[in-house]
Design an enzyme around this catalytic site. Structure first.
Site, mmCIF file in Angstrom:
data_model
loop_
_atom_site.group_PDB
_atom_site.id
_atom_site.type_symbol
_atom_site.label_atom_id
_atom_site.label_comp_id
_atom_site.label_asym_id
_atom_site.label_seq_id
_atom_site.Cartn_x
_atom_site.Cartn_y
_atom_site.Cartn_z
ATOM 1 N N ARG A 144 0.830 -1.220 0.000
ATOM 2 C CA ARG A 144 0.000 0.000 0.000
ATOM 3 C C ARG A 144 0.860 1.263 0.000
ATOM 4 O O ARG A 144 0.435 2.322 -0.436
ATOM 5 C CB ARG A 144 -0.984 0.002 1.178
ATOM 6 C CG ARG A 144 -1.896 1.235 1.215
ATOM 7 C CD ARG A 144 -3.181 1.014 2.009
ATOM 8 N NE ARG A 144 -2.965 0.320 3.249
ATOM 9 C CZ ARG A 144 -2.475 0.873 4.368
ATOM 10 N NH1 ARG A 144 -2.165 2.143 4.406
ATOM 11 N NH2 ARG A 144 -2.307 0.137 5.451
ATOM 12 N N LYS A 154 -8.452 3.449 -19.594
ATOM 13 C CA LYS A 154 -8.864 3.766 -20.959
ATOM 14 C C LYS A 154 -7.662 3.680 -21.914
ATOM 15 O O LYS A 154 -7.130 2.601 -22.088
ATOM 16 C CB LYS A 154 -9.538 5.132 -20.970
ATOM 17 C CG LYS A 154 -10.540 5.366 -19.802
ATOM 18 C CD LYS A 154 -11.777 4.514 -19.889
ATOM 19 C CE LYS A 154 -12.684 4.584 -18.662
ATOM 20 N NZ LYS A 154 -13.098 5.916 -18.229
ATOM 21 N N TYR A 206 -17.255 13.485 -16.619
ATOM 22 C CA TYR A 206 -17.613 12.088 -16.402
ATOM 23 C C TYR A 206 -18.593 11.979 -15.227
ATOM 24 O O TYR A 206 -18.414 12.630 -14.199
ATOM 25 C CB TYR A 206 -16.338 11.280 -16.142
ATOM 26 C CG TYR A 206 -16.616 9.863 -15.756
ATOM 27 C CD1 TYR A 206 -17.257 8.996 -16.635
ATOM 28 C CD2 TYR A 206 -16.268 9.383 -14.507
ATOM 29 C CE1 TYR A 206 -17.546 7.696 -16.270
ATOM 30 C CE2 TYR A 206 -16.547 8.077 -14.134
ATOM 31 C CZ TYR A 206 -17.191 7.243 -15.019
ATOM 32 O OH TYR A 206 -17.472 5.950 -14.650
ATOM 33 N N ASP A 213 -8.583 16.640 -16.055
ATOM 34 C CA ASP A 213 -8.777 15.234 -16.412
ATOM 35 C C ASP A 213 -8.538 15.120 -17.918
ATOM 36 O O ASP A 213 -9.316 15.633 -18.727
ATOM 37 C CB ASP A 213 -10.199 14.780 -16.041
ATOM 38 C CG ASP A 213 -10.446 13.301 -16.354
ATOM 39 O OD1 ASP A 213 -9.747 12.744 -17.232
ATOM 40 O OD2 ASP A 213 -11.354 12.705 -15.744
HETATM 41 C C1 LIG Z 1 -13.774 6.484 -17.110
HETATM 42 C C2 LIG Z 1 -13.443 7.862 -16.732
HETATM 43 C C3 LIG Z 1 -13.124 8.191 -15.408
HETATM 44 C C4 LIG Z 1 -13.176 7.161 -14.292
HETATM 45 O O1 LIG Z 1 -12.188 6.206 -14.420
HETATM 46 P P1 LIG Z 1 -12.325 4.727 -13.780
HETATM 47 O O2 LIG Z 1 -11.032 4.101 -14.156
HETATM 48 O O3 LIG Z 1 -13.526 4.087 -14.367
HETATM 49 O O4 LIG Z 1 -12.479 4.928 -12.305
HETATM 50 C C5 LIG Z 1 -12.766 9.479 -15.124
HETATM 51 N N1 LIG Z 1 -12.745 10.433 -16.084
HETATM 52 C C6 LIG Z 1 -13.053 10.165 -17.355
HETATM 53 C C7 LIG Z 1 -12.999 11.250 -18.374
HETATM 54 C C8 LIG Z 1 -13.424 8.884 -17.730
HETATM 55 O O5 LIG Z 1 -13.760 8.611 -19.002
#
Ligand SMILES: *Cc1c(COP(=O)(O)O)cnc(C)c1O
Length: 398
Positions: free
Chosen positions: A61, A212, A114, A187
């Site tokens: 951790r 992603k 998101y 983000d």
């Molecule tokens: C999918 C997504 C998230 C969240 O990510 P996870 O890995 O599902 O927790 C945050 N921001 C954007 C733009 C996303 O597409």
């Protein structure tokens, strides 16, 4: 080095790069340290390392060789001093946000972000005494006007999920940093470091859902945050320590493999998406295509200035006939999979209002151009003619 070389070689542990011929460095691909704890040399080093967890490995951790390698690579690619990896994108976002805001603070965030990031601000932090204002972050003046004396965070997602709205990071940074004590988080999930580097444009922290594009194969959930060493240290201690959204070593290892091909994948995602967007824009059953590479996109000019190497593989599409038409299309796709998530090598289709953005009220969704007849496409690296053919046959049915 240039980015495609960096994607393969930057901060790789192996012997040729480090000159250390120990077994762990001699492996061409780093081993997976699937262990929860580390054997320490003696009492004094145990005492020392527990107080200096960034100087060695004590407990997973607190850090692991696989996460460490990944974090150095992410920092390199985002032109940051440091980075931290977490168990999901939301793990990264909530850890970064909690390292900044406290009760009594005010947050400004985008009207299109998101869905679960929206939930974090609107439904979780609001219960802990953090107030917020949602604004159209593509309008820099609106961001400036929303700032209050107790604002501590401006949170921008660009390109925004799901309407691909682009916000001008450099202009927002200028506005935000006229005030003392406001942090700008971007983000950048939809762009990946291959298409955009928010820290170069003035952001204080950049976050990614590494689930992603960074992973690219749909095999892990992961998140990363990059920024100054001071800010990343604060994310780690005490926030990662206490909330515990630690990334598993195997997931970090899979991400390291996936990231090697980010460049070639993004090139294909971008060129395929541009062709699909141009095809759909002319389709009689389509009302509107949201793709930042199209000149018809309202924030295309900002995208052109701010992004490099292309406009990404994501788009949303308003289909004529609303929800009934969407149901027919989604039930009849052959190549695209009906699945949420994005950035995978294979193409995905989802319905944003009921899937990724279900937590927003209909009024909030409509105001943000997230309409009931809207599907979001994550364009994969298949042969683009097959993707277009798949859309053609499904749209014929509506
Ligand atoms: C999918 C997504 C998230 C969240 O990510 P996870 O890995 O599902 O927790 C945050 N921001 C954007 C733009 C996303 O597409």
């Amino acid at each position: 080095m240039n980015i495609n070389t960096d994607l393969l070689h930057a901060h790789q542990l192996h012997a040729r790069l480090t000159g250390t011929y120990k077994p762990e460095a001699m492996a061409h691909i780093s081993p997976i340290y699937q262990t929860s704890t580390y054997v320490l040399e003696d009492f004094d080093s145990a005492v020392y390392l527990n107080q200096h967890v960034d100087e060695g490995f004590v407990y997973t951790r607190f850090g692991s060789p696989n996460c460490d390698e990944l974090e150095k690579k992410i920092a390199h690619l985002e032109h940051a001093e440091a980075a931290i990896s977490l168990a999901s994108g939301l793990g990264a976002i909530s850890t970064a946000v909690l390292s900044i805001v406290k009760a009594g603070d005010h947050v400004v965030f985008g009207d299109v972000i998101y869905g679960c990031s929206y939930t974090l601000f609107a439904k979780v932090l609001s219960r802990l005494g953090v107030t917020y204002t949602r604004v159209d972050t593509s309008n820099v003046q609106a961001v400036a006007d929303a700032i209050q004396p107790n604002t501590s965070l401006v949170y921008v997602e660009t390109p925004a999920n799901p309407t691909l709205k682009i916000s001008d990071i450099a202009a927002i940074s200028e506005v935000v940093h006229q005030h003392e004590g406001i942090t700008l988080i971007v983000d950048s999930t939809f762009a990946s470091p291959y298409l955009q580097n928010p820290l170069d444009l003035g952001a204080d922290l950049v976050v990614h859902s590494a689930t992603k594009y960074l992973c690219g194969h749909g095999t892990v959930t992961a998140g990363v945050v990059a920024g100054s060493k001071e800010r990343i240290d604060r994310c780690r201690m005490p926030y990662l320590q206490c909330f515990g959204a630690v990334l598993d070593p195997f997931a970090a290892w899979l991400l390291m493999q996936g990231m090697k091909t980010l460049g070639v994948r993004m090139e294909r995602h971008c060129s395929n998406a541009m062709k699909v967007a141009q095809y759909l824009e002319k389709h009689p059953k389509v009302d509107r295509v949201y793709y930042p590479g199209l000149e018809s996109h309202p924030t295309h000019e900002i995208a052109k200035k701010q992004m490099h190497n292309g406009y990404g593989g994501m788009m949303s599409v308003d289909i004529k006939g609303g929800m009934d038409a969407v149901r027919k299309v989604m039930n009849n796709m052959k190549v695209f999979s009906l699945a949420t998530s994005l950035g995978n090598v294979d193409s995905l289709i989802q319905h944003s209002p009921s899937m990724s953005h279900f937590d927003m009220s209909p009024e909030e969704r409509y105001a943000a151009s997230i309409f009931d007849g809207q599907v979001r496409l994550s364009i994969g690296i298949e042969d683009v003619d097959d993707l277009i053919e798949d859309l053609e046959q499904a749209l014929k049915l509506v």
